[in-house]
Design a protein around this motif. Structure first.
Motif, short mmCIF file in Angstrom:
data_model
loop_
_atom_site.label_atom_id
_atom_site.label_comp_id
_atom_site.label_asym_id
_atom_site.label_seq_id
_atom_site.Cartn_x
_atom_site.Cartn_y
_atom_site.Cartn_z
N ASP A 69 10.75 -21.20 -28.07
CA ASP A 69 10.17 -22.07 -29.10
C ASP A 69 11.28 -22.91 -29.71
O ASP A 69 11.94 -22.48 -30.67
CB ASP A 69 9.47 -21.25 -30.17
CG ASP A 69 8.85 -22.11 -31.27
OD1 ASP A 69 8.81 -23.35 -31.10
OD2 ASP A 69 8.40 -21.56 -32.28
N ASP A 99 7.67 -22.41 -24.63
CA ASP A 99 6.51 -22.43 -25.55
C ASP A 99 5.68 -21.16 -25.45
O ASP A 99 4.46 -21.19 -25.61
CB ASP A 99 5.64 -23.65 -25.26
CG ASP A 99 4.77 -24.05 -26.45
OD1 ASP A 99 5.19 -23.77 -27.60
OD2 ASP A 99 3.69 -24.62 -26.24
N GLY A 100 6.35 -20.04 -25.20
CA GLY A 100 5.64 -18.77 -25.15
C GLY A 100 4.70 -18.62 -23.97
O GLY A 100 3.86 -17.72 -23.95
N HIS A 215 1.65 -16.85 -31.88
CA HIS A 215 2.88 -17.63 -31.81
C HIS A 215 3.74 -17.24 -33.02
O HIS A 215 3.23 -17.15 -34.13
CB HIS A 215 2.61 -19.13 -31.82
CG HIS A 215 1.90 -19.61 -30.59
ND1 HIS A 215 2.50 -19.63 -29.35
CD2 HIS A 215 0.63 -20.06 -30.41
CE1 HIS A 215 1.64 -20.09 -28.46
NE2 HIS A 215 0.49 -20.35 -29.07
N ASP A 217 5.47 -18.44 -35.32
CA ASP A 217 5.76 -19.65 -36.07
C ASP A 217 5.09 -19.58 -37.44
O ASP A 217 4.38 -18.61 -37.74
CB ASP A 217 5.32 -20.89 -35.28
CG ASP A 217 3.83 -20.89 -34.94
OD1 ASP A 217 3.08 -20.08 -35.54
OD2 ASP A 217 3.41 -21.68 -34.09
#
Length: 337
Positions: A69, A99-100, A215, A217
């Protein structure tokens, strides 16, 4: 007609080999000579043909860094550390974002190898070293960042995340917190450290609320924070441990949105100690990793491995994390009645 290496050598009054060393191994050229060559390159407008060089020597002068990420400042700091080592050695760092997504990660790796990169730095999405082993066996060096190489076929650089998890939960335990949540179970070493500590205290491990974050984030943190805020005040967790700082920032945003006070209602501890942790609306307690040093160490290992005659031996470099306390986990003030 475009200037050639021969033209640069003649203009600078040096050999073609010296021009080549200036371009490819600047550290072996005396500064005064290197400056003459660089002035000649500028005067003639010489542009090296990197594709031709890659075909000639079999490798480009690029190291690939595959992060899960790139929007997370932790990875930009790791990349800066790697570049600080690579650049003086005539190598660039190409940053790619998986991006995972494991399928995307596989495609990126295939394309980087096809571009004949010098080597790969990667924060793998899984514990399976099989794809990395096959890349290394085909001749491209790999250094794993963020965890130990499971197969032992690669160098690796990471922090002792199990110990970092223990540092975080021990701090909260000493502050009197018993109803705890952990956000981001994909950080399994950090979670394991938390669980081990709680077991040693005789706490029921099932009482630790583990909240997923698809995610890692701020959005994932806000979602977890919404879940916590929806709990009954009598049963709500009083402290949240997060797998990284961007999750912690998301949890903090959710607490603010729902009118819960940090740390009086809910304490928060992050992980990584990115610069934004100290600058958050409520400065975040975090577990510090030496982010740039991790990247620099990984790049040093990679460059050593690809250097002929270096006597390189694969090794696992482990950094000790450090607890950095700030207001987000300060001892709760008693509620006045």
């Amino acid at each position: 007609m475009a200037a050639s290496v021969k033209d640069v050598a003649a203009y600078a009054g040096v050999s073609e080999g010296t021009v080549s060393n200036t371009l490819n191994r600047p550290s072996v050229v005396r500064p005064a000579t290197r400056e003459k060559v660089l002035r000649a390159i500028e005067a003639l407008g010489f542009v090296p043909d990197e594709s031709a060089r890659a075909l000639r020597v079999g490798r480009s002068r690029v190291v690939g860094f595959v992060a899960d990420d790139v929007s997370n400042p932790f990875y930009s700091d790791v990349a800066r550390g790697a570049e600080n080592v690579a650049y003086p050695n005539g190598t660039m760092v190409m940053i790619c974002n998986s991006d995972g997504d494991t399928a995307r990660e596989a495609v990126i790796l295939e394309r980087l190898v096809g571009q004949r990169v010098q080597g790969l730095l990667i924060t793998p999405l899984t514990d399976d070293d099989g794809p990395l082993d096959r890349i290394a066996a085909a001749g491209t060096a790999v250094v794993v960042i963020g965890r130990r190489s499971r197969s032992g076929q690669h160098c690796s650089v990471h922090s002792d995340d199990r110990h970092g998890g223990r540092l975080a939960v021990e701090h909260l335990w000493q502050q009197g917190h018993r109803r705890l949540a952990f956000v981001g179970p994909q950080f399994h070493e950090r979670l394991s450290g938390v669980q081990e500590f709680l077991a040693e205290q005789g706490a029921d491990p099932d009482e630790l609320l583990v909240l997923p974050a698809r995610h890692a984030d701020p959005l994932g943190g806000r979602s977890a924070g919404d879940t916590i805020a929806a709990q009954s005040p009598r049963r709500r967790v009083t402290a949240v441990l997060c797998g990284n700082d961007v999750l912690a920032i998301g949890v903090l945003q959710a607490m603010t949105h729902h009118g819960l006070r940090v740390p009086d209602d809910v304490a928060i501890v992050g992980y990584d100690d990115i610069d934004a942790a100290a600058g958050a609306a409520v400065p975040l307690t975090s577990i510090r990793q030496p982010r740039q040093l991790i990247g620099a160490t990984a790049a040093e290992m990679l460059l050593e491995e690809i250097t002929p005659g270096s006597g390189h031996v694969h090794r696992d470099h482990v950094f000790e994390p450090e607890l950095v306390t700030r207001r987000s986990s300060a001892k709760r003030r008693p509620v006045r009645r």
